[in-house]
Design an enzyme around this catalytic site. Sequence first.
Site, PDB file in Angstrom:
ATOM      1  N   ASP A   8      40.261  -2.890  30.940  1.00 36.44           N
ATOM      2  CA  ASP A   8      39.856  -3.612  29.736  1.00 36.44           C
ATOM      3  C   ASP A   8      38.408  -4.016  29.973  1.00 36.44           C
ATOM      4  O   ASP A   8      38.125  -4.965  30.706  1.00 36.44           O
ATOM      5  CB  ASP A   8      40.763  -4.837  29.557  1.00 36.44           C
ATOM      6  CG  ASP A   8      40.276  -5.778  28.451  1.00 36.44           C
ATOM      7  OD1 ASP A   8      39.333  -5.418  27.728  1.00 36.44           O
ATOM      8  OD2 ASP A   8      40.862  -6.872  28.325  1.00 36.44           O
ATOM      9  N   LYS A  70      28.415  -4.804  26.029  1.00 37.20           N
ATOM     10  CA  LYS A  70      29.340  -4.192  25.083  1.00 37.20           C
ATOM     11  C   LYS A  70      28.853  -4.322  23.637  1.00 37.20           C
ATOM     12  O   LYS A  70      29.187  -3.502  22.787  1.00 37.20           O
ATOM     13  CB  LYS A  70      30.705  -4.857  25.235  1.00 37.20           C
ATOM     14  CG  LYS A  70      31.837  -4.158  24.525  1.00 37.20           C
ATOM     15  CD  LYS A  70      33.139  -4.869  24.849  1.00 37.20           C
ATOM     16  CE  LYS A  70      34.314  -4.255  24.145  1.00 37.20           C
ATOM     17  NZ  LYS A  70      35.566  -4.971  24.500  1.00 37.20           N
ATOM     18  N   GLU A 169      41.933  -1.405  21.933  1.00 30.22           N
ATOM     19  CA  GLU A 169      42.489  -2.601  22.571  1.00 30.22           C
ATOM     20  C   GLU A 169      43.818  -3.038  21.946  1.00 30.22           C
ATOM     21  O   GLU A 169      44.777  -3.310  22.679  1.00 30.22           O
ATOM     22  CB  GLU A 169      41.457  -3.740  22.532  1.00 30.22           C
ATOM     23  CG  GLU A 169      40.316  -3.497  23.522  1.00 30.22           C
ATOM     24  CD  GLU A 169      39.039  -4.257  23.190  1.00 30.22           C
ATOM     25  OE1 GLU A 169      39.096  -5.136  22.301  1.00 30.22           O
ATOM     26  OE2 GLU A 169      38.000  -3.973  23.800  1.00 30.22           O
ATOM     27  N   ASP A 191      43.470 -11.180  18.341  1.00 31.69           N
ATOM     28  CA  ASP A 191      42.765 -11.219  19.628  1.00 31.69           C
ATOM     29  C   ASP A 191      41.604 -12.215  19.563  1.00 31.69           C
ATOM     30  O   ASP A 191      40.551 -11.916  19.020  1.00 31.69           O
ATOM     31  CB  ASP A 191      42.264  -9.796  19.957  1.00 31.69           C
ATOM     32  CG  ASP A 191      41.518  -9.727  21.284  1.00 31.69           C
ATOM     33  OD1 ASP A 191      41.208 -10.779  21.867  1.00 31.69           O
ATOM     34  OD2 ASP A 191      41.245  -8.597  21.731  1.00 31.69           O
TER      35      ASP A 191
END
Lengths: 630, 184
Positions: A8, A70, A169, A191
């Site tokens: 992850d 990211k 994800e 999330d």
Amino acid sequence: MAKAVGIDLGTTNSVIAATEDGHPTVLPNAEGSRTTPSVVAFTDQGERLVGQLARRQAILNPKGTIYSAKRFIGRRYEEVTSEMTAVSFDVVEGPQGAVRFKVGEKMYAPEEVSALVLRKLAGDAAKYLGEKVTEAVITVPAYFNDAQRTATRDAGRIAGLEVLRIINEPTAAALAYGLDKKANETVLVFDLGGGTFDVSILDIGEGVIEVRATSGDGHLGGDDFDRRIVDHLADDFQRDQGIDLRRDPQALQRLFEAAEKAKTELSAVTQTSISLPFITADASGPKHLNTTLMRSTFEKITADLVERCVHPVEQAMEDAKLRPADIDEVILVGGSTRMPAVQNLVRRLTDGKDPNMTVNPDEVVAIGAAVQASIIKGEVQDVVLLDVTPLSLGVETLGGLMTKVIERNTTIPARRTETFTTAEDNQNAVDIVILQGERERAADNRVLGRFRLENIRPAPRGTPQVEVTFDIDANGILNVSAKDRDTGAEQRVTISESSNLAKPEIERMVADAERHRSEDARLREAIDARNDLDSVSYQVERRLEELGEAVPVHERARAGQLVQEARQAIKEEVPLDRLRILTGELQQIYHGLGAMASAGAAGGPGAGTPPSGGGDEDVIDAEFTPSDSE
Amino acid sequence: MNNQDEVPDRLPPEGESLPKDVSEDVSEDVSEDVSEDVETKLADLEDRWLRAVADLDNLRKRVARDVERMRAEERDHAAAAWLPVLDNLELALSHAAQGDAGGSAVLEGVRAVRDQAVGVLARLGYLRHDETGVPFDPAHHEAVAAVPRDDVPPGTVVEVVRPGYGDDRRQLRPAAVVVAKQAA
């Protein structure tokens, strides 16, 4: 064999997991931590630091410490103008409008930075596993476009990993919960991480998981909640003391640590105390911050943050053309979803569904990626389904007790051997009563069978050794054998019905045992105490006989009297304390006599603690051989 | 450790000879097929069995290793939970030293208590680190501020805000430090 892992790769933190023996587990990094900050630093000395070490020097090296890579990976320079202003390092335009990080005179692509994080994760994991890590499944947000996915894949390649697959994800989260096996499901994945919020709606059918809609807020997360607590505490303090703690970097750091801790605690309790003594000082002396934060206060000062989650959820449902009632499952991802207010909001928005949160929300994505990796590698197919014994199996022992030989939930096939002995002098046979159940008293359990082992050579009690072996094969068929170690004589019986109890019956027996647990424990204690006392008085008596005249008269008299008392106590139901006191006194006498014996003839039998046990029926003694007793 | 890992390779496949003998006695193709099946099956089962035994042995080693690791982690965890108490005690002492009570006997006693606490941590294996004048090293230090200084080289630790405990292998926390930077 090299391991395939799941990674992850997060905006602020990354996690790596692997499937070991069919169970996906998170692998800690070299610092012993289960999460690794996604931070890379290039120092003036030309060093590269990754993770925690990079973060520790960030303040000294603001231009050379790259975080949130990211947010830039796979994107064009013109797309990231708003992100650029939120970071301390320099973002410049590279060839063909690509994004580059400028550190000193050098340029780094976002995928190079991510590669360094991946390399550390894989390297530390390899160290932990003791085998090479060469293949990985890496997760990305569901909204990532092709360029962002390709760049993430490239990051993996640069790190020396073969990227088996890039998966979403939310899909990984669904895999971690095994939802891919469901027939037709609509799943909402909520999330809320450290700094980003994502909502995804998945369609699951026939092993295929499809993302139907996504939404979110790129700058909302747990850190915002911490800041609210810090402000709340600092405002209160300023009002009372006239000092703004936020202007003192050390005080501010202590405030942030306390805020994070308070936030975490308030997920479990409704109020928490915050104690920061000597937080600052003025002319009048030191100042302390001592206060209580109620969950209700915390929820009030963060209500607008929670409310910011509403629109993205509604948007995602609208895009997917679903109503709240159409959602079958809800999965919570990210540490911030531990907050009760967030969970309540999710329930409210999904028509009261109870969200899935049994898998650690910080790790669920990495776990799911590891599951995907093992599916691709075909590691799962070799799993043999193993059965367990539903109830404990044992024998009846002295005082009508059940002595377990194989505990319930033991994986079968299984084989256990225990050694038992006789309870009386010259006992020539033992009865083996095979029991099944969880109760302490033999009579409260099911009798599966019985047999008798005969022709035991005459010997004092406690001397013969009878090995009782329970062997359950893979089909649940139980073989019980008893063997006299002295003569080699053996008896056995096969019981095939041990496993074919109906499920409700098993549940009833387990529940029964649970209900009677304390009373059973008392019963066992009482019988054990009585057996111990009986055993030690027998030992003392025997020792007295052996030593004969060597024992002074007054000691002989005292010992004899105590043995008499003990016999009496065993017959009458005297309290436990009394039994124990007598046992203690007799043990002392026994040791005294032992010393006398070894002074006379070295190495008399049974030097050391007396083996306990003893009794009156010809069921075998409760106590195993001295090796097992104390 | 390797010794046990090799188990699957070391033992010869004992089962092989038996089915062959059987197949030689019987001439029909069908039984040859059957015996070949049996042979494959036997080899497969033997392989699985050896793997299972090896797995078990490896699991045993891992459990032993894990127990050791968990003990160490739990010890770190418990020791680290006490650090704020020690920090606050030190803060109290530094404030008291500035006030009137500076030389009192009570204060001396409290200082001894602090030393005792530091000693306990050291005996548990967590040495205190609060050195200044050393170069900043992210393995032991966490920078909380940078101050311009011209008396020491940039990158030197000039103040320890909060001492660190433990060494590289078992670190409870790094020392929080202020580091010198180039004077403008």
